[in-house]
Design a protein around this motif. Structure first.
Motif, PDB file in Angstrom:
ATOM      1  N   PHE A 282       0.836  -1.200   0.000  1.00  8.00           N
ATOM      2  CA  PHE A 282       0.000   0.000   0.000  1.00  8.00           C
ATOM      3  C   PHE A 282       0.871   1.250   0.000  1.00  8.00           C
ATOM      4  N   ARG A 283       1.916   1.240   0.787  1.00  5.29           N
ATOM      5  CA  ARG A 283       2.848   2.390   0.800  1.00  5.29           C
ATOM      6  C   ARG A 283       3.440   2.618  -0.578  1.00  5.29           C
ATOM      7  N   ALA A 284       3.798   1.540  -1.249  1.00  3.48           N
ATOM      8  CA  ALA A 284       4.426   1.656  -2.564  1.00  3.48           C
ATOM      9  C   ALA A 284       3.465   2.255  -3.601  1.00  3.48           C
ATOM     10  N   ILE A 285       2.219   1.840  -3.584  1.00  3.26           N
ATOM     11  CA  ILE A 285       1.289   2.345  -4.599  1.00  3.26           C
ATOM     12  C   ILE A 285       0.671   3.689  -4.204  1.00  3.26           C
ATOM     13  N   SER A 286       0.620   3.995  -2.922  1.00  2.70           N
ATOM     14  CA  SER A 286      -0.037   5.219  -2.489  1.00  2.70           C
ATOM     15  C   SER A 286       0.704   6.479  -2.954  1.00  2.70           C
ATOM     16  N   LYS A 287       1.971   6.370  -3.293  1.00  2.00           N
ATOM     17  CA  LYS A 287       2.690   7.554  -3.784  1.00  2.00           C
ATOM     18  C   LYS A 287       2.176   7.997  -5.142  1.00  2.00           C
ATOM     19  N   TYR A 288       1.380   7.150  -5.801  1.00  2.00           N
ATOM     20  CA  TYR A 288       0.823   7.494  -7.109  1.00  2.00           C
ATOM     21  C   TYR A 288      -0.617   7.983  -7.038  1.00  2.00           C
ATOM     22  N   LEU A 289      -1.146   8.080  -5.838  1.00  2.00           N
ATOM     23  CA  LEU A 289      -2.530   8.562  -5.677  1.00  2.00           C
ATOM     24  C   LEU A 289      -2.631  10.038  -5.973  1.00  2.00           C
TER      25      LEU A 289
END
Length: 89
Positions: A82-89
């Motif tokens: 989740f941390r890895a993908i949340s930077k693209y939100l």
């Protein structure tokens, strides 16, 4: 073409292909000397389409991949994903 990873991927691919075609037509508008306001409006539409595809991909990842990561490797792994993908939100 290989099998899509998730059921939502074919729809996302269609959205992106449509946006790509639209973007190519915008290049034609610029080359033809169309009005800047018309070009900006069309660029805005492409931007929204790409953002929508990104949102669908991220939501799918959260709904499926994070659940799978938690089941396979535990909560810590799901949190890291989740941390890895949340930077693209």
């Amino acid at each position: 073409m290989t099998e899509p990873l998730h059921a939502s991927h074919p729809d996302i691919i269609k959205r992106l292909n449509r946006a790509g075609g639209h973007l190519r037509s915008i290049v034609g508008m610029i080359e033809a000397g169309d009005a800047c306001v018309d070009i900006a409006q069309q660029l805005h539409a492409v931007e929204k389409a790409v953002a929508s595809a990104k949102k669908a991909l991220i939501h799918d990842h959260i709904d499926h991949c994070l659940v799978q990561a938690e089941a396979d490797k535990g909560v810590g792994s799901a949190v890291e994903e989740f941390r890895a993908i949340s930077k693209y939100l």
